[in-house]
Design a protein around this motif. Sequence first.
Motif, PDB file in Angstrom:
ATOM      1  N   GLN A   1       0.850  -1.101   0.016  1.00 44.79           N
ATOM      2  CA  GLN A   1       0.123   0.063  -0.103  1.00 44.79           C
ATOM      3  C   GLN A   1       0.943   1.275  -0.023  1.00 44.79           C
ATOM      4  O   GLN A   1       1.849   1.426   0.441  1.00 44.79           O
ATOM      5  CB  GLN A   1      -1.045   0.054   1.251  1.00 44.79           C
ATOM      6  N   GLU A   2       0.398   2.442  -0.543  1.00 42.65           N
ATOM      7  CA  GLU A   2       0.955   3.537  -0.615  1.00 42.65           C
ATOM      8  C   GLU A   2       0.433   4.312   0.680  1.00 42.65           C
ATOM      9  O   GLU A   2      -0.582   4.337   0.836  1.00 42.65           O
ATOM     10  CB  GLU A   2       0.878   4.364  -1.528  1.00 42.65           C
ATOM     11  N   TYR A   3       1.396   5.015   1.423  1.00 43.96           N
ATOM     12  CA  TYR A   3       1.417   5.838   2.757  1.00 43.96           C
ATOM     13  C   TYR A   3       1.812   7.088   2.428  1.00 43.96           C
ATOM     14  O   TYR A   3       2.944   7.129   1.875  1.00 43.96           O
ATOM     15  CB  TYR A   3       2.030   4.978   3.860  1.00 43.96           C
ATOM     16  N   LYS A   4       0.948   7.967   2.617  1.00 41.54           N
ATOM     17  CA  LYS A   4       1.392   9.540   2.530  1.00 41.54           C
ATOM     18  C   LYS A   4       1.111  10.066   3.942  1.00 41.54           C
ATOM     19  O   LYS A   4       0.177   9.750   4.806  1.00 41.54           O
ATOM     20  CB  LYS A   4       0.131   9.867   1.579  1.00 41.54           C
ATOM     21  N   VAL A   5       2.180  10.981   4.060  1.00 40.36           N
ATOM     22  CA  VAL A   5       2.079  11.789   5.410  1.00 40.36           C
ATOM     23  C   VAL A   5       2.459  13.228   4.901  1.00 40.36           C
ATOM     24  O   VAL A   5       3.302  13.757   4.104  1.00 40.36           O
ATOM     25  CB  VAL A   5       3.298  11.373   6.381  1.00 40.36           C
ATOM     26  N   LYS A   6       1.660  14.114   5.476  1.00 43.97           N
ATOM     27  CA  LYS A   6       1.880  15.545   5.622  1.00 43.97           C
ATOM     28  C   LYS A   6       2.163  16.272   6.891  1.00 43.97           C
ATOM     29  O   LYS A   6       1.552  15.593   7.834  1.00 43.97           O
ATOM     30  CB  LYS A   6       0.716  16.260   4.991  1.00 43.97           C
ATOM     31  N   TYR A   7       3.145  17.081   6.890  1.00 43.95           N
ATOM     32  CA  TYR A   7       3.731  17.418   8.238  1.00 43.95           C
ATOM     33  C   TYR A   7       3.688  18.864   8.225  1.00 43.95           C
ATOM     34  O   TYR A   7       4.356  19.563   7.302  1.00 43.95           O
ATOM     35  CB  TYR A   7       4.583  16.284   8.737  1.00 43.95           C
ATOM     36  N   VAL A   8       3.853  19.482   9.508  1.00 45.15           N
ATOM     37  CA  VAL A   8       4.297  21.033   9.608  1.00 45.15           C
ATOM     38  C   VAL A   8       4.862  20.709  11.071  1.00 45.15           C
ATOM     39  O   VAL A   8       4.410  20.125  11.987  1.00 45.15           O
ATOM     40  CB  VAL A   8       3.235  21.947   9.901  1.00 45.15           C
ATOM     41  N   ALA A   9       5.915  21.516  11.373  1.00 43.10           N
ATOM     42  CA  ALA A   9       6.688  21.838  12.611  1.00 43.10           C
ATOM     43  C   ALA A   9       7.069  23.278  12.913  1.00 43.10           C
ATOM     44  O   ALA A   9       7.540  24.096  11.945  1.00 43.10           O
ATOM     45  CB  ALA A   9       7.918  20.595  12.751  1.00 43.10           C
ATOM     46  N   ASP A  10       6.699  23.660  13.896  1.00 46.26           N
ATOM     47  CA  ASP A  10       7.216  25.125  14.357  1.00 46.26           C
ATOM     48  C   ASP A  10       7.376  25.184  15.845  1.00 46.26           C
ATOM     49  O   ASP A  10       6.990  24.228  16.515  1.00 46.26           O
ATOM     50  CB  ASP A  10       6.422  26.027  13.861  1.00 46.26           C
ATOM     51  N   GLY A  11       7.798  26.284  16.228  1.00 50.15           N
ATOM     52  CA  GLY A  11       8.084  26.384  17.593  1.00 50.15           C
ATOM     53  C   GLY A  11       6.907  26.834  18.521  1.00 50.15           C
ATOM     54  O   GLY A  11       6.931  26.471  19.656  1.00 50.15           O
ATOM     55  N   ASN A  12       5.832  27.101  17.880  1.00 54.86           N
ATOM     56  CA  ASN A  12       4.577  27.364  18.694  1.00 54.86           C
ATOM     57  C   ASN A  12       3.817  25.910  18.888  1.00 54.86           C
ATOM     58  O   ASN A  12       3.378  25.752  20.048  1.00 54.86           O
ATOM     59  CB  ASN A  12       3.634  28.334  18.053  1.00 54.86           C
ATOM     60  N   THR A  13       3.739  25.329  18.118  1.00 53.76           N
ATOM     61  CA  THR A  13       2.670  24.002  18.251  1.00 53.76           C
ATOM     62  C   THR A  13       3.428  22.677  17.892  1.00 53.76           C
ATOM     63  O   THR A  13       2.823  21.810  18.025  1.00 53.76           O
ATOM     64  CB  THR A  13       1.649  24.112  17.305  1.00 53.76           C
ATOM     65  N   GLY A  14       4.766  22.717  17.788  1.00 56.28           N
ATOM     66  CA  GLY A  14       5.412  21.520  17.611  1.00 56.28           C
ATOM     67  C   GLY A  14       5.163  20.713  16.408  1.00 56.28           C
ATOM     68  O   GLY A  14       4.896  21.590  15.257  1.00 56.28           O
ATOM     69  N   PHE A  15       5.448  19.428  16.379  1.00 51.99           N
ATOM     70  CA  PHE A  15       5.404  18.668  15.086  1.00 51.99           C
ATOM     71  C   PHE A  15       3.862  18.198  15.053  1.00 51.99           C
ATOM     72  O   PHE A  15       3.161  17.628  15.868  1.00 51.99           O
ATOM     73  CB  PHE A  15       6.142  17.535  15.196  1.00 51.99           C
ATOM     74  N   ARG A  16       2.997  18.179  13.820  1.00 54.02           N
ATOM     75  CA  ARG A  16       1.906  17.846  13.619  1.00 54.02           C
ATOM     76  C   ARG A  16       1.710  17.012  12.363  1.00 54.02           C
ATOM     77  O   ARG A  16       2.393  17.487  11.334  1.00 54.02           O
ATOM     78  CB  ARG A  16       1.122  18.920  13.439  1.00 54.02           C
ATOM     79  N   ALA A  17       1.432  15.889  12.419  1.00 58.66           N
ATOM     80  CA  ALA A  17       1.291  14.842  11.023  1.00 58.66           C
ATOM     81  C   ALA A  17       0.087  14.804  10.845  1.00 58.66           C
ATOM     82  O   ALA A  17      -0.904  14.257  11.334  1.00 58.66           O
ATOM     83  CB  ALA A  17       2.150  13.753  11.404  1.00 58.66           C
ATOM     84  N   GLU A  18      -0.356  14.565   9.458  1.00 64.11           N
ATOM     85  CA  GLU A  18      -1.531  13.952   9.041  1.00 64.11           C
ATOM     86  C   GLU A  18      -1.254  12.590   8.116  1.00 64.11           C
ATOM     87  O   GLU A  18      -0.305  12.824   7.081  1.00 64.11           O
ATOM     88  CB  GLU A  18      -2.198  14.957   8.152  1.00 64.11           C
ATOM     89  N   GLY A  19      -2.024  11.820   8.225  1.00 66.13           N
ATOM     90  CA  GLY A  19      -1.945  10.465   7.228  1.00 66.13           C
ATOM     91  C   GLY A  19      -3.186   9.729   7.456  1.00 66.13           C
ATOM     92  O   GLY A  19      -3.336   9.367   8.671  1.00 66.13           O
ATOM     93  N   ALA A  20      -3.708   8.909   6.591  1.00 68.91           N
ATOM     94  CA  ALA A  20      -4.930   8.132   6.699  1.00 68.91           C
ATOM     95  C   ALA A  20      -4.335   6.947   7.731  1.00 68.91           C
ATOM     96  O   ALA A  20      -5.478   6.346   8.112  1.00 68.91           O
ATOM     97  CB  ALA A  20      -5.337   7.741   5.451  1.00 68.91           C
ATOM     98  N   HIS A  21      -3.252   6.551   7.746  1.00 68.94           N
ATOM     99  CA  HIS A  21      -2.924   5.458   8.394  1.00 68.94           C
ATOM    100  C   HIS A  21      -2.427   5.865   9.860  1.00 68.94           C
ATOM    101  O   HIS A  21      -2.137   4.847  10.777  1.00 68.94           O
ATOM    102  CB  HIS A  21      -1.610   4.880   7.814  1.00 68.94           C
ATOM    103  N   ILE A  22      -2.343   7.046  10.219  1.00 70.54           N
ATOM    104  CA  ILE A  22      -1.928   7.628  11.601  1.00 70.54           C
ATOM    105  C   ILE A  22      -3.190   7.761  12.192  1.00 70.54           C
ATOM    106  O   ILE A  22      -4.057   8.212  12.054  1.00 70.54           O
ATOM    107  CB  ILE A  22      -1.123   9.141  11.428  1.00 70.54           C
ATOM    108  N   PRO A  23      -3.482   6.883  13.539  1.00 70.20           N
ATOM    109  CA  PRO A  23      -4.364   7.123  14.257  1.00 70.20           C
ATOM    110  C   PRO A  23      -4.506   8.390  14.772  1.00 70.20           C
ATOM    111  O   PRO A  23      -3.866   8.992  15.104  1.00 70.20           O
ATOM    112  CB  PRO A  23      -4.190   6.059  15.517  1.00 70.20           C
TER     113      PRO A  23
END
Length: 104
Positions: free
Chosen positions: A71-93
Amino acid sequence: MKVLVVFAVIAVAAVMADTKILKYENVQDGEGTYKYAYETDDGTSHVEQGDQKGEDLTVQGNFKFIGDDGQEYKVKYVADGNTGFRAEGAHIPNEYVDKLSTLH
């Protein structure tokens, strides 16, 4: 910043071991802004860009790969000093994603 560049080089080197690089880009302005991207013939790709303003670094990107299950897995993420690391992906609970913001 140097750590991110080293990480990018290591990641690309690891990918290169068994696959062919179809695309590679690494652009830095010397002022804290950068962008890198690569794509391989096995379906793996990664795009990331970062912008440093003073002590604050904001990074955003995405990557995809084919898992051992085919299966293909996709992850989109943003990280900054205010809210830290945030990731999105259909397979991430969602419960894991929701807890990330409380860990920094």
